[in-house]
Design an enzyme around this catalytic site. Structure first.
Site, PDB file in Angstrom:
ATOM      1  N   SER A 129     -20.545  35.718 -33.031  1.00 32.35           N
ATOM      2  CA  SER A 129     -21.160  36.460 -34.127  1.00 32.35           C
ATOM      3  C   SER A 129     -21.821  37.724 -33.611  1.00 32.35           C
ATOM      4  CB  SER A 129     -22.207  35.580 -34.816  1.00 32.35           C
ATOM      5  OG  SER A 129     -23.027  36.331 -35.685  1.00 32.35           O
ATOM      6  N   TYR A 154     -29.614  30.647 -34.885  1.00 33.59           N
ATOM      7  CA  TYR A 154     -28.175  30.806 -35.098  1.00 33.59           C
ATOM      8  C   TYR A 154     -27.571  31.669 -34.005  1.00 33.59           C
ATOM      9  CZ  TYR A 154     -23.844  32.603 -37.147  1.00 33.59           C
ATOM     10  OH  TYR A 154     -22.540  32.968 -37.352  1.00 33.59           O
TER      11      TYR A 154
END
Length: 326
Positions: A129, A154
């Site tokens: 990501s 995350y």
């Protein structure tokens, strides 16, 4: 080629499976259909995939070692892996941190072990990501930049996945490639992401929450371009030269950072309705701006995004209206 795709009922996973099936590959899809967002949307995606004779599906949590071993044993022809299963969402990680280590760390480890013990993995591609860039201020973000300042759990789990994959490439010579996705949007998109949230609220006459008072920029990337990158990378596994680990990392973005307010304006125009704005401060775990340096994937894979937001946003809204019967 038989490709095992995890997160097959997810947004990127669904489109990736469609592309692979369209070019004649056999796809083994895995997804646990977790209720992070509407399961009915995931099931509808799966129903479309099930129409293809080359698609098989297993409802399995990738962190379940025994269940994943059974999936692998049922189809020993798998030679490539695309691991897109993950607990997504920066903001959700503030309230449900254990979901992230379960899927993004333990789940990835299970998949790496499957690839290792298969003895015939030609390429292991996995989702990372753009959030790994965290508090970085140099723009655009480059894969050469340091990524040791995550601003959300995350992001930390995604960076952990990159390091784990690097170690497996080093220790077991498994060709791995990580893909740092930049703000993906488009048809069949996730209901928790900005484009969907904004469209739903605007049509309902409800306020849209706009963080940092609208002073945000994102490298919005259309789903078709993302999938072209994923499949292109799959076809270009890193070469094992016997010295350095056979692993790569790439940014996949649109190569253009856009003002959030411009993105919202296109949603308004496509819907034919103005938004009610609720401006708020920056939320914890978020960043003001993202921009992808895609020179590495351009050089190695020939990746070239083709969809500006002026085209992508209307395409998303067309799907959104159809999906909701509007």
């Amino acid at each position: 080629m038989t490709v095992l795709v995890t997160g097959a009922a997810g947004f990127i996973g669904y489109h990736t499976c469609q592309r692979l099936l369209a070019r004649g590959e056999k796809v083994v899809g895995v997804d646990n259909l977790n209720p992070y967002y509407d399961v009915a949307l995931k099931e509808l995606r799966l129903s479309h995939l099930a129409r293809h004779p080359g698609f098989t599906y297993a409802k399995v949590d990738i962190a379940d070692r025994q269940a994943m071993a059974e999936v692998a044993a049922a189809d020993p022809g798998v030679t490539a892996y695309i691991n897109l299963a993950a607990q997504a969402g920066v903001r959700h990680s503030l309230s449900a941190p254990h979901d992230y280590t379960h899927s993004n760390v333990e789940g990835l480890l299970v998949m790496l072990e499957l690839a290792r013990h298969s003895g015939k993995c030609r390429h292991f591609v996995y989702a990372s990501s753009s959030s790994v860039y965290g508090a970085n201020t140099k723009l655009p973000f480059s894969v050469e930049d340091r990524v040791d300042s995550p601003v959300s759990l995350y992001a930390a789990t995604k960076r952990a996945g990159e390091l784990m994959s690097h170690s497996y490439s080093h220790l077991f010579r498994i060709p791995t490639t990580g893909l740092r996705f930049f703000t993906v949007y488009g048809p069949w998109g996730r209901p928790d992401m900005a484009a969907y949230l904004f469209a739903k609220a605007i049509l309902a006459g409800e306020p849209i929450r706009v963080f940092n008072n609208g002073d945000m920029r994102r490298d919005f990337t259309f789903i078709d371009d993302i999938v072209s990158g994923v499949v292109g990378v799959l076809d270009h596994p890193p070469v094992d030269n016997g010295t350095t680990p056979p692993c790569n990392l790439y940014n996949i973005g649109n190569n253009k950072s856009e003002q959030l307010m411009d993105f919202i304006g296109l949603i308004e125009a496509s819907l034919g309705k103005k938004a009610i704005y609720q401006f708020e401060p920056m939320q914890a775990g978020d960043v003001k701006e993202t921009a992808a340096d895609i020179s590495a994937i351009q050089r190695d894979v020939g990746f070239a995004p083709t969809t500006p937001i002026s085209v992508g946003v209307p395409a998303f809204i067309d799907w959104f209206k159809q999906y909701h019967g509007l």
